[in-house]
Design a protein around this motif. Structure first.
Motif, PDB file in Angstrom:
ATOM      1  N   HIS A  24       0.302 -21.529  17.443  1.00  0.00           N
ATOM      2  CA  HIS A  24      -0.156 -21.842  16.087  1.00  0.00           C
ATOM      3  C   HIS A  24       0.714 -21.054  15.118  1.00  0.00           C
ATOM      4  CE1 HIS A  24      -2.887 -23.126  13.019  1.00  0.00           C
ATOM      5  NE2 HIS A  24      -3.141 -21.886  12.662  1.00  0.00           N
ATOM      6  N   HIS A  25       1.480 -21.745  14.308  1.00  0.00           N
ATOM      7  CA  HIS A  25       2.427 -21.102  13.404  1.00  0.00           C
ATOM      8  C   HIS A  25       2.178 -21.638  12.007  1.00  0.00           C
ATOM      9  CE1 HIS A  25       6.320 -20.607  11.374  1.00  0.00           C
ATOM     10  NE2 HIS A  25       6.516 -19.614  12.200  1.00  0.00           N
ATOM     11  N   GLU A  26       1.903 -20.771  11.092  1.00  0.00           N
ATOM     12  CA  GLU A  26       1.665 -21.189   9.719  1.00  0.00           C
ATOM     13  C   GLU A  26       2.742 -20.621   8.808  1.00  0.00           C
ATOM     14  OE1 GLU A  26      -2.181 -20.889   8.059  1.00  0.00           O
ATOM     15  OE2 GLU A  26      -3.179 -21.226   9.969  1.00  0.00           O
ATOM     16  N   THR A  27       3.418 -21.506   8.054  1.00  0.00           N
ATOM     17  CA  THR A  27       4.315 -21.035   7.024  1.00  0.00           C
ATOM     18  C   THR A  27       3.449 -20.406   5.960  1.00  0.00           C
ATOM     19  OG1 THR A  27       5.850 -22.812   7.479  1.00  0.00           O
ATOM     20  CG2 THR A  27       6.072 -21.692   5.364  1.00  0.00           C
ATOM     21  N   ALA A  28       3.710 -19.172   5.663  1.00  0.00           N
ATOM     22  CA  ALA A  28       2.798 -18.422   4.806  1.00  0.00           C
ATOM     23  C   ALA A  28       3.033 -18.729   3.332  1.00  0.00           C
ATOM     24  CB  ALA A  28       2.936 -16.937   5.072  1.00  0.00           C
ATOM     25  N   GLY A  33      -0.046 -19.640  -4.132  1.00  0.00           N
ATOM     26  CA  GLY A  33       0.653 -20.855  -3.722  1.00  0.00           C
ATOM     27  C   GLY A  33       2.160 -20.694  -3.650  1.00  0.00           C
ATOM     28  N   VAL A  34       2.639 -19.462  -3.641  1.00  0.00           N
ATOM     29  CA  VAL A  34       4.070 -19.191  -3.579  1.00  0.00           C
ATOM     30  C   VAL A  34       4.473 -18.950  -2.128  1.00  0.00           C
ATOM     31  CG1 VAL A  34       5.892 -17.611  -4.324  1.00  0.00           C
ATOM     32  CG2 VAL A  34       4.029 -18.193  -5.891  1.00  0.00           C
ATOM     33  N   LYS A  35       5.522 -19.657  -1.682  1.00  0.00           N
ATOM     34  CA  LYS A  35       6.014 -19.475  -0.313  1.00  0.00           C
ATOM     35  C   LYS A  35       6.590 -18.070  -0.177  1.00  0.00           C
ATOM     36  CE  LYS A  35       9.000 -21.679   3.133  1.00  0.00           C
ATOM     37  NZ  LYS A  35       9.356 -20.453   3.784  1.00  0.00           N
ATOM     38  N   THR A  36       6.271 -17.438   0.945  1.00  0.00           N
ATOM     39  CA  THR A  36       6.785 -16.096   1.204  1.00  0.00           C
ATOM     40  C   THR A  36       7.789 -16.143   2.346  1.00  0.00           C
ATOM     41  OG1 THR A  36       5.207 -15.459   2.915  1.00  0.00           O
ATOM     42  CG2 THR A  36       4.487 -15.219   0.622  1.00  0.00           C
ATOM     43  N   ALA A  68      11.806  -5.642   3.445  1.00  0.00           N
ATOM     44  CA  ALA A  68      10.638  -5.243   4.230  1.00  0.00           C
ATOM     45  C   ALA A  68       9.363  -5.500   3.435  1.00  0.00           C
ATOM     46  CB  ALA A  68      10.733  -3.764   4.597  1.00  0.00           C
ATOM     47  N   ASP A  69       8.278  -5.682   4.143  1.00  0.00           N
ATOM     48  CA  ASP A  69       6.963  -5.787   3.518  1.00  0.00           C
ATOM     49  C   ASP A  69       6.021  -4.943   4.374  1.00  0.00           C
ATOM     50  OD1 ASP A  69       4.815  -6.552   1.890  1.00  0.00           O
ATOM     51  OD2 ASP A  69       5.460  -8.640   1.815  1.00  0.00           O
ATOM     52  N   ARG A  70       4.791  -4.841   3.960  1.00  0.00           N
ATOM     53  CA  ARG A  70       3.824  -4.007   4.681  1.00  0.00           C
ATOM     54  C   ARG A  70       2.468  -4.712   4.669  1.00  0.00           C
ATOM     55  NH1 ARG A  70       2.944   1.468   5.962  1.00  0.00           N
ATOM     56  NH2 ARG A  70       5.049   1.942   5.322  1.00  0.00           N
ATOM     57  N   LEU A  71       1.891  -4.879   5.858  1.00  0.00           N
ATOM     58  CA  LEU A  71       0.531  -5.386   5.979  1.00  0.00           C
ATOM     59  C   LEU A  71      -0.393  -4.225   5.672  1.00  0.00           C
ATOM     60  CD1 LEU A  71      -1.546  -7.565   6.864  1.00  0.00           C
ATOM     61  CD2 LEU A  71      -1.291  -6.666   9.189  1.00  0.00           C
ATOM     62  N   ILE A  72      -1.169  -4.332   4.579  1.00  0.00           N
ATOM     63  CA  ILE A  72      -1.986  -3.190   4.175  1.00  0.00           C
ATOM     64  C   ILE A  72      -3.491  -3.398   4.395  1.00  0.00           C
ATOM     65  CG2 ILE A  72      -0.328  -2.197   2.570  1.00  0.00           C
ATOM     66  CD1 ILE A  72      -1.748  -3.597   0.284  1.00  0.00           C
ATOM     67  N   GLY A 144       1.564 -10.355  -1.229  1.00  0.00           N
ATOM     68  CA  GLY A 144       0.219 -10.643  -1.719  1.00  0.00           C
ATOM     69  C   GLY A 144      -0.692 -11.046  -0.581  1.00  0.00           C
ATOM     70  N   THR A 145      -1.686 -11.895  -0.882  1.00  0.00           N
ATOM     71  CA  THR A 145      -2.639 -12.288   0.150  1.00  0.00           C
ATOM     72  C   THR A 145      -2.277 -13.636   0.753  1.00  0.00           C
ATOM     73  OG1 THR A 145      -4.115 -13.297  -1.474  1.00  0.00           O
ATOM     74  CG2 THR A 145      -4.544 -11.001  -0.892  1.00  0.00           C
ATOM     75  N   ILE A 146      -2.458 -13.707   2.069  1.00  0.00           N
ATOM     76  CA  ILE A 146      -2.197 -14.925   2.833  1.00  0.00           C
ATOM     77  C   ILE A 146      -3.429 -15.151   3.706  1.00  0.00           C
ATOM     78  CG2 ILE A 146      -0.774 -16.008   4.611  1.00  0.00           C
ATOM     79  CD1 ILE A 146       1.531 -14.128   3.610  1.00  0.00           C
ATOM     80  N   THR A 147      -4.044 -16.318   3.579  1.00  0.00           N
ATOM     81  CA  THR A 147      -5.211 -16.632   4.397  1.00  0.00           C
ATOM     82  C   THR A 147      -4.816 -17.608   5.498  1.00  0.00           C
ATOM     83  OG1 THR A 147      -6.701 -16.242   2.547  1.00  0.00           O
ATOM     84  CG2 THR A 147      -7.562 -17.561   4.368  1.00  0.00           C
TER      85      THR A 147
END
Length: 168
Positions: A24-28, A33-36, A68-72, A144-147
């Motif tokens: 299961h792969h989701e383009t985030a 609504g902005v593609k990351t 880089a990004d960080r899952l917070i 930002g947030t990705i659900t």
């Protein structure tokens, strides 16, 4: 007319779709609504064991970008308390601890949150046998947030992770 070439093309497409159905792969897209540059792969949740109220969730995050990004944080409507955890060795004993500052997702790398390593704990929850997916909202420092919809693994088996591209 249904030609042999069309039949083979359809058969190949069906085979590829069947082979990919386990992943299961989701383009985030973030909440705006902005593609990351982040992709969330194989989100899952293991329901609490009988007599317990804590679930374990996991997924992979791949960063295809140059930064880089960080899952917070991670949250879900099924619990008021969701935490990112890791395993640490203290005095020869493995212990589970909450991750205080999040997890780095370096450019071109994938992190895996799964049982036995970094993972997500979902406290004081119950998941019905009829529930197929549970929403998880991942909060990243930059993206930002990705659900995502995490597949409920009622059989207790988390999806296999591709360790060939792992790295922090």
């Amino acid at each position: 007319m249904f030609t042999k070439r069309l039949f083979l093309t359809a058969l190949t497409a069906a085979t590829l779709l069947s082979a990919c159905s386990g992943m299961h792969h989701e383009t985030a897209m973030n909440a705006a609504g902005v593609k990351t540059d982040l992709a969330v792969i194989n989100p899952f949740i293991l329901p609490p064991l009988p007599g317990r109220d804590t679930a374990l969730a996991g997924f992979e995050v791949h960063n295809s970008g140059a930064d880089a990004d960080r899952l917070i944080a991670v949250s879900s409507p099924i619990s008021a308390r969701v935490e990112i955890h890791t395993h640490l060795e203290e005095d020869g004993v493995m212990k589970m601890r909450q991750v205080e500052n999040g997890l780095d997702v370096l450019p071109g790398k994938t992190i895996a949150l799964k049982r036995g390593g970094d993972h997500v704990m979902v406290f004081k929850t119950a998941i019905a046998e009829t529930t197929d997916t549970v929403p998880l909202t991942l909060t990243f420092e930059k993206a930002g947030t990705i659900t995502v919809d995490a597949a409920v693994a009622h059989d207790g088996q988390a999806p296999a992770m591709d360790h060939s591209k792992m790295g922090h």
